[in-house]
Design an enzyme around this catalytic site. Sequence first.
Site, short mmCIF file in Angstrom:
data_model
loop_
_atom_site.label_atom_id
_atom_site.label_comp_id
_atom_site.label_asym_id
_atom_site.label_seq_id
_atom_site.Cartn_x
_atom_site.Cartn_y
_atom_site.Cartn_z
N LYS A 178 -12.98 -3.74 18.27
CA LYS A 178 -11.64 -4.21 18.61
C LYS A 178 -11.23 -3.80 20.03
O LYS A 178 -10.11 -4.06 20.45
CB LYS A 178 -10.63 -3.67 17.60
CG LYS A 178 -10.94 -4.17 16.18
CD LYS A 178 -9.79 -3.99 15.23
CE LYS A 178 -10.11 -4.62 13.88
NZ LYS A 178 -8.97 -4.58 12.94
N LYS A 192 -14.98 0.30 14.50
CA LYS A 192 -13.70 -0.37 14.75
C LYS A 192 -13.25 -0.18 16.20
O LYS A 192 -12.73 -1.11 16.83
CB LYS A 192 -12.64 0.17 13.79
CG LYS A 192 -11.27 -0.48 13.92
CD LYS A 192 -10.31 0.07 12.87
CE LYS A 192 -8.93 -0.56 13.00
NZ LYS A 192 -7.97 -0.03 11.97
N PRO A 224 -2.93 -12.27 10.26
CA PRO A 224 -3.42 -12.03 11.62
C PRO A 224 -3.72 -10.56 11.86
O PRO A 224 -3.03 -9.67 11.34
CB PRO A 224 -2.26 -12.51 12.49
CG PRO A 224 -1.48 -13.45 11.63
CD PRO A 224 -1.62 -12.94 10.24
N LYS A 233 12.42 -15.75 -8.30
CA LYS A 233 11.55 -14.88 -9.08
C LYS A 233 10.80 -15.68 -10.14
O LYS A 233 11.40 -16.44 -10.91
CB LYS A 233 12.37 -13.78 -9.75
CG LYS A 233 11.52 -12.84 -10.60
CD LYS A 233 12.36 -11.82 -11.35
CE LYS A 233 11.49 -11.00 -12.29
NZ LYS A 233 12.29 -10.03 -13.07
N ASN A 292 0.85 -1.19 0.00
CA ASN A 292 0.00 0.00 0.00
C ASN A 292 0.89 1.24 0.00
O ASN A 292 2.11 1.14 0.17
CB ASN A 292 -0.96 -0.02 1.20
CG ASN A 292 -0.22 -0.07 2.53
OD1 ASN A 292 0.48 0.87 2.89
ND2 ASN A 292 -0.38 -1.17 3.26
N ILE A 306 -3.82 -5.58 15.84
CA ILE A 306 -4.37 -4.75 16.90
C ILE A 306 -5.39 -5.53 17.74
O ILE A 306 -5.53 -5.29 18.95
CB ILE A 306 -4.99 -3.45 16.34
CG1 ILE A 306 -5.09 -2.39 17.46
CG2 ILE A 306 -6.32 -3.70 15.67
CD1 ILE A 306 -5.32 -0.99 16.97
N ASP A 363 -4.16 -6.67 4.86
CA ASP A 363 -5.29 -7.50 5.29
C ASP A 363 -5.16 -8.93 4.80
O ASP A 363 -5.67 -9.86 5.43
CB ASP A 363 -6.60 -6.90 4.76
CG ASP A 363 -6.88 -5.53 5.34
OD1 ASP A 363 -6.86 -5.39 6.58
OD2 ASP A 363 -7.08 -4.59 4.56
#
Length: 401
Positions: free
Chosen positions: A347, A343, A310, A294, A215, A313, A284
């Site tokens: 959590k 969230k 996993p 490669k 990301n 948090i 995620d």
Amino acid sequence: MLTPQPRRVLIGIGGGIAAYKVCEVVSTLFKNGVEVRIILTNSAQKFITPLTLATLSRHPAYTDENFWQPIYSRPLHIELGEWAEVFAIAPLTANTLAKLAFGMADNLLTNTVLASTCPVLLAPAMNTDMWEQQVVQRNWQQLATNSRFHTLPTASGLLACDRVGAGRMAEPPEILAYIQSLLHTAGKRDLVGKRVLISAGGTREHFDPVRFIGNPSTGKMGLALAQAALHRGAKVTLVHGPANFDIPLGIEVIAVVSAKEMQEEMLGNLHSADVIIMSAAVADVKPREYAHEKLPKRSLPEALALEAVPDIITELAKRKQPHQTLIGFAAQTGDIVAPALEKLQRKNLDAIVANPVDQPDSGFGSDNNQAVFLDQQGRQVKIPPCSKLQLAHHLFDFVSG
């Protein structure tokens, strides 16, 4: 509506080759709308001229000649001492360090230190042998225990004397960040004795040695959180994914690549932390299979099989102790508050930072950010666009308030 008054920074420059670096500090402060006043010692003028600093600050630079001339309505050192919100001395020489340690005042710079009450930032620079002298270290440690003085450690490297070792002055970005912190906190050290554990940057989930799912996170927000915590007196551990930034001295750094590695380090350091902040953009999902060599382009799969990684948090929340504070981040587009609130509850976090990644000059890669802070007590505080370091300080204000 009242116009906000410009912030006021006084800079004292000692006699050392590192004085040239202060030009960048002065120029950047001025460009950011800060009023800057400058004091040069007699030795400093051997390395940099008052004219140079006056040009960069758009205000006359002061020397001892000004100090001893009765041309001001009030004593100059009193006027400058009362004017300053932050006083930075860079480079700090062994001579000026000794004077400050013993409360001596024989020039404009040292008299102004005694005539002021604002926080003083010290950035020493000298030859390695000078820096490592027992008497110099004694003076340094003496000032470090004084709550008014804030100290930047020296770096190691090639010095102007061709010696390789400790004694390099902190670089301008580090000095500027600390000045910004002091302008926010007024020198408050509310995190002394606390340990802060922070995750930063994005993780990479490889499916061969050169390709990965990732990301755009750069880790700048996590770095800002680490700097803010350090400047407020905390012991800081920063666990970060692949990043391209310089991390200030004084921060314990743990570099990782994957979500699994980040999870191991965060859980391994959880027990000693008082505040835990998950600002990293953790993957995620990850590729189900990994090729150790490669893959040729022709062998790339048309569909990449994925599996969940996993939830770091969530694991931290399960294991945290009552005295610990756990803070999450929720990078969102569109409505940022509702998903963050969900969230926060799901959590079992103590607080969460909802920040938009679809707004100009905010989110991934930007030097600035904006957010809404939420906590379990139902508080919601909106922070308008500001630097990421300012946002970090606002967050520490929020969780300690």
